[in-house]
Every structure is written in C-alpha cells, then in structure tokens.
Design an enzyme around this catalytic site. Structure first.
Site, PDB file in Angstrom:
ATOM      1  CB  CYS A 166      -1.003  -0.061   1.151  1.00  0.00           C
ATOM      2  SG  CYS A 166      -2.395   1.031   0.864  1.00  0.00           S
TER       3      CYS A 166
ATOM      4  CG  HIS B 142      -2.917  -3.332   4.105  1.00  0.00           C
ATOM      5  ND1 HIS B 142      -1.933  -2.710   4.846  1.00  0.00           N
ATOM      6  CD2 HIS B 142      -3.539  -2.356   3.423  1.00  0.00           C
ATOM      7  CE1 HIS B 142      -1.963  -1.414   4.615  1.00  0.00           C
ATOM      8  NE2 HIS B 142      -2.927  -1.169   3.755  1.00  0.00           N
TER       9      HIS B 142
ATOM     10  CD  GLU C  55      -0.137  -5.540   6.261  1.00  0.00           C
ATOM     11  OE1 GLU C  55      -0.075  -6.089   5.139  1.00  0.00           O
ATOM     12  OE2 GLU C  55      -0.414  -4.338   6.416  1.00  0.00           O
TER      13      GLU C  55
HETATM   14  N1  GLN Z   1      -3.654   6.265   1.641  1.00  0.00           N
HETATM   15  C1  GLN Z   1      -2.312   5.986   2.034  1.00  0.00           C
HETATM   16  C2  GLN Z   1      -1.318   6.796   1.216  1.00  0.00           C
HETATM   17  O1  GLN Z   1      -1.669   7.396   0.261  1.00  0.00           O
HETATM   18  C3  GLN Z   1      -1.987   4.521   1.914  1.00  0.00           C
HETATM   19  C4  GLN Z   1      -2.888   3.717   2.812  1.00  0.00           C
HETATM   20  C5  GLN Z   1      -2.311   2.447   3.283  1.00  0.00           C
HETATM   21  O2  GLN Z   1      -1.097   2.216   3.282  1.00  0.00           O
HETATM   22  N2  GLN Z   1      -3.174   1.613   3.779  1.00  0.00           N
HETATM   23  O3  GLN Z   1      -0.184   6.824   1.535  1.00  0.00           O
END
Ligand code: GLN
Length: 190
Positions: free
Chosen positions: A80, A168, A170
C-alpha cells in the site's frame, strides 16, 4: 535469513508476526536505523501514510541506504503506502524511491469508508485482499509482472527483486502465503 520491516509508521507488528510464522529459520526484525538495515537480507515497507513515511525516512536518513541496497539486489516488498513509495510515478506528486516501473494514483478507491476486502488470485494462490485507502496502479511497465488483479487493475506486481501490493496481506492474520512468497524471493537471491 533475516527480514526487516521498516518500523517508522504503519502495520509493522503484523508483518513481523507473519514472517516469523513462515519458518523457524527466518527471523524478522524492526528496522529504524542504517545499522539495522545492514543486517537484513530483505525489507518490507509497510502500509501506513506515504506522506508521513517520506518525512520519517528522510529524517531517519534511510532514503539513500535503502535505495542503494535495493539497486544492489536486496528484495523489497512495499504494501500500500510502501507500493506508492516504490513507484516510478505518483500522480500529482514527485516520486520517492522510483524503483518500480509503475504509475500510481493515491487514495483512488475513495475515502476511508470505501476501504474493502476482496478475494482473488495471487500468483496461483487464492487470497484475501484488504484494501485501505489503497492506490490504483494506472500503468504497468513492460518489465513488470502482474501477480494479482482486482476488477481489471493490477494490485500486486513484481519487477525482479521489487514486489508491491496495493492491499494488505499482513491483515489476514492466519494466511502467511504471500509472506512465504516474499521469503522465497529473499532466499533465492542469497
Ligand atoms: N492512503 C495511504 C497513502 O496514500 C496509503 C494507505 C495504506 O497504506 N493503507 O499513503
């Protein structure tokens, strides 16, 4: 073999736990310093908030050593926010590491309440995918392999020693198969 999880912000403990569950011979440690980075064979950059992670990575002077290690072949896995930091292009922002030939658009699935769980195929395994304000991958470079898709968009990609997931793994507590996949990448380059 030791895998590091960048421990500045985000879902750190969950990654450590799942890596440790893969195999007794694989250790997982939190990485916050250059010295800790030097002891690991692979690194996970967890999800969190990429704007915060950028600031902390600069403050902890980890940008240059991480970039150098990955360029020298150390496997890295960004989830992410970690994917955003690895991307070559981020819509409307300057890129950070620029180590993965994809373009991303931050928060493109919507707001916090639009976070969701899906299921799909990841490199031949059927897995759960938790999306939390995830980025959308808007372009995938020719040398980048797509490992998973959701609604026709790449959500897991790999370019050599660089792995990234928009979701994610994890957060699916009992499923360590994607962690095992990453451990395989690290094992193969030792
Ligand atoms: N919205 C976050 C970003 O732009 C990422 C979200 C996440 O890692 N769950 O950095």
């Amino acid at each position: 073999m030791t895998i590091g999880v960048l421990g500045l912000q985000g879902s750190v403990a969950e990654h450590i736990k799942l890596i440790k569950s893969v195999n007794k011979k694989i250790d997982a440690i939190v990485v916050r310093t250059i010295d800790e980075l030097a002891t690991v064979d692979g690194l996970i950059i967890p999800g969190g908030e990429s704007t915060t992670l950028r600031i902390l990575l600069d403050e902890f002077k980890l940008y240059t050593p991480i970039k150098a290690r990955v360029e020298a072949g150390m496997p890295v896995w960004g989830t992410c926010a970690g994917m955003i930091l690895l991307a070559n292009r981020i819509e409307g922002e300057r890129p950070y590491f620029g180590l993965l030939d994809i373009d991303v658009k931050r928060n493109a699935y919507g707001r916090q309440i639009d976070s969701f769980v899906a299921e799909g195929d990841f490199a031949g395994m059927y897995v759960g995918m938790v999306f939390i304000r995830a980025p959308i991958v808007t372009r995938v470079g020719a040398d980048v392999e797509v490992l998973a898709e959701h609604e026709g968009k790449a959500v897991a990609v790999r370019q050599g020693n660089v792995l990234a997931t928009a979701f994610h793994p994890e957060l699916i507590a009992k499923d360590n198969r994607i962690h095992k996949y990453f451990c395989g990448m690290v094992e193969n380059c030792k």
